[in-house]
Design an enzyme around this catalytic site. Structure first.
Site, PDB file in Angstrom:
ATOM      1  N   ARG A 129       0.817  -1.200   0.000  1.00 20.92           N
ATOM      2  CA  ARG A 129       0.000   0.000   0.000  1.00 20.92           C
ATOM      3  C   ARG A 129       0.858   1.262   0.000  1.00 20.92           C
ATOM      4  NH1 ARG A 129      -3.079   1.847   5.227  1.00 20.92           N
ATOM      5  NH2 ARG A 129      -2.776   3.771   4.064  1.00 20.92           N
ATOM      6  N   LEU A 130       0.262   2.302  -0.537  1.00 17.79           N
ATOM      7  CA  LEU A 130       0.801   3.649  -0.406  1.00 17.79           C
ATOM      8  C   LEU A 130      -0.338   4.517   0.119  1.00 17.79           C
ATOM      9  CD1 LEU A 130       2.807   4.173  -3.760  1.00 17.79           C
ATOM     10  CD2 LEU A 130       3.732   3.610  -1.508  1.00 17.79           C
ATOM     11  N   ASP A 131      -0.013   5.466   1.002  1.00 13.76           N
ATOM     12  CA  ASP A 131      -1.030   6.372   1.513  1.00 13.76           C
ATOM     13  C   ASP A 131      -1.609   7.221   0.387  1.00 13.76           C
ATOM     14  OD1 ASP A 131      -0.679   5.527   4.134  1.00 13.76           O
ATOM     15  OD2 ASP A 131       0.935   6.963   4.497  1.00 13.76           O
ATOM     16  N   ARG A 132      -2.776   7.784   0.640  1.00 11.73           N
ATOM     17  CA  ARG A 132      -3.441   8.616  -0.375  1.00 11.73           C
ATOM     18  C   ARG A 132      -2.525   9.718  -0.891  1.00 11.73           C
ATOM     19  NH1 ARG A 132      -5.939  13.454  -0.327  1.00 11.73           N
ATOM     20  NH2 ARG A 132      -5.733  13.618   1.950  1.00 11.73           N
ATOM     21  N   ARG A 237       8.332   8.061   7.676  1.00 11.12           N
ATOM     22  CA  ARG A 237       7.949   9.383   8.186  1.00 11.12           C
ATOM     23  C   ARG A 237       8.125   9.473   9.701  1.00 11.12           C
ATOM     24  NH1 ARG A 237       2.194   8.781   6.485  1.00 11.12           N
ATOM     25  NH2 ARG A 237       1.846  10.911   7.230  1.00 11.12           N
TER      26      ARG A 237
END
Length: 317
Positions: A129-132, A237
């Site tokens: 997944r990648l964040d929005r 992050r």
């Protein structure tokens, strides 16, 4: 007038936080969506506002208003490109501002829907997944069996991933961060993580290598290459913020955590983007590679840095 949904906490959910309760009983919203709704005071316990970590007791009344979907879904960036495709999988260069899965008000405005329906690929399965807000290279399997095979490679750390990211502060030439990452108990935002070199409660081991590409002294911004050896939630992050280098444009791991609450309450504003240095977290997945034992093929894919980050690309003077 919209009627609130109400439920009473049974024995089996005694001592859970309100967020844990909502996720277990009403899993049709994601953790992020429920968190936002609690912070927006759209969830009440015994008719009172509570934080996400509020502990419930048997018999408590939990009430929330159903989402008003009549306003339509938020707009998204549909400028994705196909990097590679064969009969087993496809690789996409994901743009920023598009969720991968349905979540909250995003029902059909998702990358998955664009691939399956608008492009006519048929059923496909996100492998990771990648964040929005995050852009870059991402793999989708066309078969469930291939998805499971690739996810096994991820779990065994046999998939190599590279990222580019912008942070505030003058970063060293190279840092290999080996430590632990887990829930940030000091934050009201339950999903927020923190990194520390020592083990702590519910933390998992992680390794991330950071290398400085360039530094802009006037902007106080460093441009980094990132190589995560593990794949923990928000690993890059959270590690950078804990090291003292907040991520440019990041509402959760940037220069001010409460910017996340500002975004929840007021959306993306020009003043917020200016304060944070960009309109979204300045993180891009540049490369991904793995060995496919089925076809005995080494695969390597890359995606150039997203156009909206070009203005942040700086060189040493």
């Amino acid at each position: 007038m919209v009627k609130a949904y109400k439920s009473n906490v049974p024995d089996t959910f005694h001592s859970l936080s309100v967020l844990e309760y909502l996720l277990k009983r009403f899993p049709y919203h994601s953790e992020e969506e429920w968190t936002l709704r609690i912070l927006q005071n759209q969830v009440l316990v015994n008719e009172s506002k509570v934080p996400p970590r509020h502990i419930l007791t048997k018999g408590d009344e939990v009430a929330y208003l159903p989402l008003d979907l009549s306003r339509g879904e938020p707009p998204i960036n549909i400028e994705y490109t196909i990097v590679y495709e064969n009969s087993d999988f496809l690789v996409v260069n994901k743009p920023p501002n598009i969720p991968v899965h349905p979540s909250g008000r995003y029902r059909t405005h998702t990358l998955l829907n664009l691939l399956e329906n608008e492009r006519g690929i048929g059923t496909c399965f996100p492998v990771h997944r990648l964040d929005r807000e995050t852009s870059g290279v991402m793999i989708f399997a066309k078969k469930k069996s291939y998805q499971l095979m690739l996810q096994t490679l991820f779990e065994q750390r046999l998939v190599q991933k590279h990222y580019r990211i912008f942070v505030f502060g003058e970063f060293p030439q190279s840092v290999k961060a080996e430590g632990f990452i887990g829930p940030d108990k000091t934050s009201e935002i339950r999903k927020k993580q923190r990194y520390h070199t020592d083990q702590f409660e519910n933390a998992k081991f992680c390794i991330t290598e950071f290398n400085l590409i360039s530094y802009h002294p006037a902007k106080l911004i460093s441009y980094l290459e990132v190589k995560p050896a593990t794949g923990r939630i928000h690993q890059i992050r959270a590690t950078l913020l804990s090291l003292g280098y907040p991520v440019v444009g990041d509402k959760l791991y940037g220069i001010r955590e409460t910017a996340f609450l500002d975004f929840v309450n007021h959306g993306e504003t020009k003043s917020l983007s200016k304060e944070l240095g960009h309109s979204r977290q300045a993180l891009h997945a540049t490369e991904i590679s793995f060995f496919d034992s089925i076809s005995e093929t080494d695969f390597h894919f890359s995606a150039p840095i997203s156009q909206d980050l070009i203005s942040l690309v700086v060189s040493n003077p």
